[in-house]
Write an enzyme that holds these catalytic residues in place. Sequence first.
Site, PDB file in Angstrom:
ATOM      1  N   GLY A  95       0.824  -1.013  -0.210  1.00 52.22           N
ATOM      2  CA  GLY A  95       0.190  -0.093   0.016  1.00 52.22           C
ATOM      3  C   GLY A  95       0.764   1.303  -0.454  1.00 52.22           C
ATOM      4  N   ASP A 101       0.325   3.166   4.077  1.00 55.10           N
ATOM      5  CA  ASP A 101      -1.348   3.676   3.279  1.00 55.10           C
ATOM      6  C   ASP A 101      -1.957   4.737   4.538  1.00 55.10           C
ATOM      7  OD1 ASP A 101      -1.387   1.515   3.855  1.00 55.10           O
ATOM      8  OD2 ASP A 101      -2.315   1.198   2.017  1.00 55.10           O
ATOM      9  N   ASP A 159      -5.301   2.601  10.679  1.00 53.32           N
ATOM     10  CA  ASP A 159      -7.062   2.371  10.706  1.00 53.32           C
ATOM     11  C   ASP A 159      -6.869   1.202  12.139  1.00 53.32           C
ATOM     12  OD1 ASP A 159      -9.618   1.423   9.837  1.00 53.32           O
ATOM     13  OD2 ASP A 159      -9.150  -0.435   8.979  1.00 53.32           O
ATOM     14  N   THR A 160      -7.004  -0.019  12.058  1.00 54.55           N
ATOM     15  CA  THR A 160      -6.914  -0.593  13.676  1.00 54.55           C
ATOM     16  C   THR A 160      -5.361  -0.254  14.396  1.00 54.55           C
ATOM     17  OG1 THR A 160      -5.854  -3.141  12.904  1.00 54.55           O
ATOM     18  CG2 THR A 160      -8.089  -2.591  13.016  1.00 54.55           C
ATOM     19  N   THR A 216      -0.673  -3.363  11.855  1.00 47.92           N
ATOM     20  CA  THR A 216      -0.246  -3.107  10.801  1.00 47.92           C
ATOM     21  C   THR A 216       1.410  -2.637  11.679  1.00 47.92           C
ATOM     22  OG1 THR A 216      -1.783  -3.342   9.413  1.00 47.92           O
ATOM     23  CG2 THR A 216       0.898  -2.969   9.062  1.00 47.92           C
ATOM     24  N   LEU A 217       1.219  -1.469  12.268  1.00 41.58           N
ATOM     25  CA  LEU A 217       1.848  -0.063  12.847  1.00 41.58           C
ATOM     26  C   LEU A 217       2.444  -0.444  13.916  1.00 41.58           C
ATOM     27  CD1 LEU A 217       1.017   3.324  11.870  1.00 41.58           C
ATOM     28  CD2 LEU A 217       2.998   2.017  10.931  1.00 41.58           C
ATOM     29  N   LYS A 225      -8.245   6.525   9.588  1.00 46.60           N
ATOM     30  CA  LYS A 225      -9.043   6.271   9.566  1.00 46.60           C
ATOM     31  C   LYS A 225      -9.398   5.885  11.673  1.00 46.60           C
ATOM     32  CE  LYS A 225     -10.540   3.160   6.598  1.00 46.60           C
ATOM     33  NZ  LYS A 225     -11.241   2.124   6.271  1.00 46.60           N
ATOM     34  N   ARG A 272      -4.504   0.690  -6.896  1.00 46.89           N
ATOM     35  CA  ARG A 272      -3.448   0.787  -6.882  1.00 46.89           C
ATOM     36  C   ARG A 272      -3.377   2.290  -7.503  1.00 46.89           C
ATOM     37  NH1 ARG A 272      -2.720  -1.752  -2.362  1.00 46.89           N
ATOM     38  NH2 ARG A 272      -2.698  -4.564  -2.653  1.00 46.89           N
TER      39      ARG A 272
HETATM   40  P1  IMP Z   1      -4.184  -1.505  10.263  1.00 46.65           P
HETATM   41  O1  IMP Z   1      -3.699  -2.600  10.342  1.00 46.65           O
HETATM   42  O2  IMP Z   1      -5.564  -2.121  10.819  1.00 46.65           O
HETATM   43  O3  IMP Z   1      -3.780  -0.191  10.789  1.00 46.65           O
HETATM   44  O4  IMP Z   1      -4.963  -2.019   8.839  1.00 46.65           O
HETATM   45  C1  IMP Z   1      -3.689  -0.924   7.798  1.00 46.65           C
HETATM   46  C2  IMP Z   1      -3.735  -2.199   6.750  1.00 46.65           C
HETATM   47  O5  IMP Z   1      -5.410  -2.030   6.172  1.00 46.65           O
HETATM   48  C3  IMP Z   1      -3.697  -0.985   5.644  1.00 46.65           C
HETATM   49  O6  IMP Z   1      -2.081  -1.313   4.935  1.00 46.65           O
HETATM   50  C4  IMP Z   1      -4.652  -1.103   4.793  1.00 46.65           C
HETATM   51  O7  IMP Z   1      -3.826  -1.579   3.674  1.00 46.65           O
HETATM   52  C5  IMP Z   1      -5.405  -1.821   4.904  1.00 46.65           C
HETATM   53  N1  IMP Z   1      -6.533  -0.625   4.667  1.00 46.65           N
HETATM   54  C6  IMP Z   1      -6.937   0.060   6.089  1.00 46.65           C
HETATM   55  N2  IMP Z   1      -8.445   0.654   5.736  1.00 46.65           N
HETATM   56  C7  IMP Z   1      -8.671   0.410   4.318  1.00 46.65           C
HETATM   57  C8  IMP Z   1      -9.043   1.437   3.721  1.00 46.65           C
HETATM   58  O8  IMP Z   1     -10.069   2.235   3.856  1.00 46.65           O
HETATM   59  N3  IMP Z   1      -8.736   1.159   1.762  1.00 46.65           N
HETATM   60  C9  IMP Z   1      -7.972  -0.322   1.122  1.00 46.65           C
HETATM   61  N4  IMP Z   1      -6.875  -0.437   2.668  1.00 46.65           N
HETATM   62  C10 IMP Z   1      -7.347  -0.484   3.771  1.00 46.65           C
HETATM   63 MG    MG Z   2      -0.770  -2.376   3.520  1.00 46.54          MG
END
Ligand code: IMP
Ligand code: MG
Length: 179
Positions: free
Chosen positions: A43, A102, A105-106, A109-110, A133, A167
């Site tokens: 991403g 990119d 979200d939750t 990942t970070l 988000k 993308r």
């Molecule tokens: P996290 O681990 O939930 O914070 O998510 C991070 C990853 O979720 C990002 O690197 C994205 O690949 C994916 N992601 C979260 N929300 C979206 C979205 O609205 N569109 C596309 N990918 C998303």
């Molecule tokens: Mg991603």
Amino acid sequence: MQAHDVKEILIDKQTIADRVDKLVDDIATRGSDNLVVVGILKGSFMFLADLMRSFHRHNVHPRIDFLTLSSYGSGTASSGQVKIIHDIREEIAGSDVLVVDDILDTGRTLAFTKELLAARGAHSVRTCVLLDKKAHRAIELEADHAGFPIADHFVVGYGLDYDNLYRELPHIAKVTFHD
Ligand code: IMP
Ligand code: MG
């Protein structure tokens, strides 16, 4: 894949470009002579390329590497599990790491990545995301540098995908699902 369209542009190309320069201005003021930028694939590829070009204005020369992680599978809801698909090769012990993704979200990942790189002896680990988000945070975590807050939409473009599609869009667009 659900029936959907991607017609609504949420953040246009020029707005992204202006914000990228501002983010790099902030990052560069901290200064480091041992900066490693770690992009989370897939991403971050477009965002990271623009960040790197913007570093040039500050005469900053970061090393660069990529970490391929997977958490999403093919849907639009996080599976909650982060896996390393392809690891970095740079030695990061003692370096200042900037993790680039990119979207936050939750937070899984970070959080996973920060812990991984800190455990490998990084001097500092900071984070930079294009989009923030806040609606689904499972882990309490804020990015050190965030481009734009966004509401609870599924978005694509500028590196972000839906089932590995869209993308290539130069802007951020909202995915509207139809039943
Ligand atoms: P996290 O681990 O939930 O914070 O998510 C991070 C990853 O979720 C990002 O690197 C994205 O690949 C994916 N992601 C979260 N929300 C979206 C979205 O609205 N569109 C596309 N990918 C998303
Ligand atoms: Mg991603």
